[in-house]
Design a protein around this motif. Structure first.
Motif, short mmCIF file in Angstrom:
data_model
loop_
_atom_site.label_atom_id
_atom_site.label_comp_id
_atom_site.label_asym_id
_atom_site.label_seq_id
_atom_site.Cartn_x
_atom_site.Cartn_y
_atom_site.Cartn_z
N VAL A 68 0.83 -1.21 0.00
CA VAL A 68 0.00 0.00 0.00
C VAL A 68 0.87 1.26 0.00
O VAL A 68 0.66 2.18 -0.79
CB VAL A 68 -0.96 0.00 1.21
CG1 VAL A 68 -1.74 1.30 1.29
CG2 VAL A 68 -1.92 -1.19 1.12
N ALA A 69 1.86 1.30 0.91
CA ALA A 69 2.74 2.46 0.96
C ALA A 69 3.67 2.51 -0.26
O ALA A 69 4.03 3.60 -0.74
CB ALA A 69 3.56 2.45 2.25
N GLU A 70 4.06 1.36 -0.76
CA GLU A 70 4.94 1.32 -1.94
C GLU A 70 4.23 1.91 -3.15
O GLU A 70 4.84 2.63 -3.97
CB GLU A 70 5.39 -0.11 -2.20
CG GLU A 70 6.42 -0.60 -1.19
CD GLU A 70 6.54 -2.11 -1.14
OE1 GLU A 70 5.91 -2.79 -1.98
OE2 GLU A 70 7.25 -2.61 -0.24
N THR A 203 4.64 11.26 12.46
CA THR A 203 5.99 10.70 12.43
C THR A 203 5.97 9.24 12.01
O THR A 203 6.80 8.79 11.21
CB THR A 203 6.65 10.84 13.82
OG1 THR A 203 6.75 12.22 14.15
CG2 THR A 203 8.03 10.21 13.83
N ALA A 204 5.01 8.46 12.53
CA ALA A 204 4.93 7.04 12.17
C ALA A 204 4.74 6.86 10.67
O ALA A 204 5.40 6.02 10.05
CB ALA A 204 3.78 6.39 12.94
N LEU A 205 3.85 7.65 10.05
CA LEU A 205 3.63 7.49 8.62
C LEU A 205 4.84 7.96 7.82
O LEU A 205 5.20 7.36 6.79
CB LEU A 205 2.37 8.23 8.18
CG LEU A 205 1.94 7.96 6.73
CD1 LEU A 205 1.70 6.47 6.50
CD2 LEU A 205 0.69 8.75 6.37
N LYS A 206 5.50 9.02 8.26
CA LYS A 206 6.69 9.48 7.57
C LYS A 206 7.81 8.44 7.63
O LYS A 206 8.53 8.22 6.65
CB LYS A 206 7.17 10.81 8.15
CG LYS A 206 6.27 11.99 7.80
CD LYS A 206 6.75 13.27 8.45
CE LYS A 206 5.82 14.44 8.11
NZ LYS A 206 6.27 15.69 8.76
N VAL A 207 7.94 7.78 8.77
CA VAL A 207 8.95 6.71 8.88
C VAL A 207 8.57 5.55 7.98
O VAL A 207 9.42 4.93 7.32
CB VAL A 207 9.09 6.26 10.35
CG1 VAL A 207 9.90 4.98 10.45
CG2 VAL A 207 9.74 7.37 11.17
N LEU A 279 3.09 1.54 11.06
CA LEU A 279 4.32 1.50 10.26
C LEU A 279 4.21 0.54 9.07
O LEU A 279 5.17 0.38 8.31
CB LEU A 279 5.50 1.07 11.13
CG LEU A 279 5.93 2.08 12.20
CD1 LEU A 279 6.94 1.45 13.15
CD2 LEU A 279 6.53 3.33 11.55
N GLY A 280 3.05 -0.09 8.91
CA GLY A 280 2.85 -0.97 7.76
C GLY A 280 3.24 -2.42 7.98
O GLY A 280 3.41 -3.16 7.03
#
Length: 426
Positions: A68-70, A203-207, A279-280
């Motif tokens: 999803v994040a990729e 911060t969690a999503l940015k990491v 964090l996925g």
């Protein structure tokens, strides 16, 4: 995997997919490992390792990432929208909600639909109680986590992505470590993970997005061998990072007087599981108890290949050196830097295996190693007193202030960015 390995019963007659350098199934055949399994089973009735089904799932997840994040990174940050505009859209969605980004592409909406959904299994009171343990540990969490991580830099699966990205090596080591400390601070503030728009969730999503960028860059680099090491920053290695923030420090800090209770351990695991979700981390099997996490750690320790070579040495040796006084520091700043250098060298000596430490050029820890030992009675007394509610609240506020003050002194006006372009240093 080699077809000559005698896989345990229940392996369904075929070699489970596992990175070649993760020697777990071979290690299970070693006589000393079998003796250790039998001894633990005889004395306690417990198993040393996860079940074979769980172990196979962990091995498979070493090849799993974060689709999803990729997709978001590929289509938004690296697509036609462009990195700068994509980052502005991301910042708006994090602070005000995805509804405030009317032109958000589908990949971004899918990411936020997942990110903003709180799973049914989440228990807010446990998340908050687990975060409170991190706050109570204060900067000791930073010192312990920095030192314990050195042990896994012996593995190329861990060391190669960090070495290629360059953040934790050489002159960048302190800055990137402090960014990690900022992450720990943000996600453990009161209400951080459960409050929409909070700095902790941002911060969690940015990491998470940073991990995707680094993963993509490392995976296509000629030095990376997927069959040998799996996927960079894989699901399973992210799980190991979560365990390194819950069970491992909870047990390790007992030796220094920090008395984490069974209820706090359960809360830590729940806090880390939800943090992992943000964090996925989407594992096929997730450990739910302290015993489960210890079995995962046992599996990881016997599987080690010690194959990181010069990359691992650079990372390990850069860590204590990062705290050494810099040429421009004078007066109290220089004294503080000397103390941080010596005490973090001492923690590295305390929390690395002696057999590992001897392989690297590490600064001498004596007599500084005596300081955390001498503090044990004081720490124990504080741990007992903080169980009185007014004292506990005062202690938490003191720890919050102390870790923020420590961080600001180290950063010297800089801010953590949690940015990764995918560009590597070689």
């Amino acid at each position: 995997m080699s077809a000559t390995v005698d896989y345990p019963d229940g392996a369904e007659g075929a070699a489970p997919r596992c990175p070649e350098a993760f020697h777990y199934w071979q290690a299970r055949q070693r006589p000393w490992v079998r003796r250790a399994e039998r001894l633990l089973r005889t004395l306690t009735g417990a198993e040393l390792f996860p079940t074979d089904e769980q172990a196979r799932a962990l091995c498979r997840d070493m090849f799993s990432g974060d689709p999803v994040a990729e997709r978001f990174v590929a289509e938004v940050l690296h697509g036609d929208i462009g990195r700068d505009h994509g980052r502005r859209m991301l910042d708006t969605a994090l602070s005000a909600g995805i509804g405030e980004v009317p032109d958000a592409p589908e990949a971004m909406r899918a990411l936020f639909a997942e990110f903003e959904t709180v799973p049914d299994w989440v228990r807010p009171e446990l998340v908050e109680r687990g975060a409170a343990v991190w706050r109570r540990w204060g900067t000791m969490l930073f010192s312990f986590a920095g030192a314990e991580t050195l042990e896994m830099y012996t593995e190329s699966a861990v060391a190669t992505p960090l070495s290629l990205a360059g953040g934790y090596a050489g002159d960048s080591a302190l800055r990137r470590f402090l960014e990690t400390c900022r992450f720990w601070m943000d996600v453990s503030r009161p209400g951080a993970l459960l409050t929409t728009g909070s700095p902790g969730r941002a911060t969690a999503l940015k990491v998470r997005i940073m991990h995707v960028s680094v993963r993509a860059g490392v995976a296509r680099h000629p030095e990376w061998d997927t069959e040998r090491w799996g996927l960079p920053i894989s699901q399973t290695y992210q799980l190991l990072t979560l365990i390194a923030g819950s069970t491992v420090p909870g047990l390790g800090l007992w030796a220094l007087g920090y008395q984490t209770t069974p209820a706090e351990f359960r809360a830590l695991l729940h806090f880390q599981k939800y943090l992992g979700y943000l964090l996925g981390v989407r594992l096929a099997w997730h450990p739910e108890t302290v015993a489960d996490t210890l079995r995962v750690m046992a599996m990881t320790m016997v599987a080690r290949a010690h194959d990181s070579g010069a990359h691992g040495a650079e990372l390990i040796e850069s860590y204590p050196a990062a705290f050494a006084p810099r040429a421009e520091q004078r007066g109290p700043a220089r004294l503080r830097a000397r103390y941080n250098y010596r005490i973090n060298s001492a923690y590295a000596a305390l929390f690395m295996l002696p057999t590992t430490r001897r392989r690297y050029r590490m600064p001498p820890a004596f007599p500084w190693v005596l300081l955390p030992i001498a503090r044990i009675p004081l720490v124990t007394a504080v741990e007992l007193l903080r169980r009185v509610p007014p004292v506990g609240r005062l202690h938490e506020q003191l720890m919050l202030w102390h870790r923020e003050n420590w961080y600001r002194e180290q950063m010297q006006g800089r801010e953590a960015e949690f940015e990764a372009t995918g560009a590597l240093r070689r």
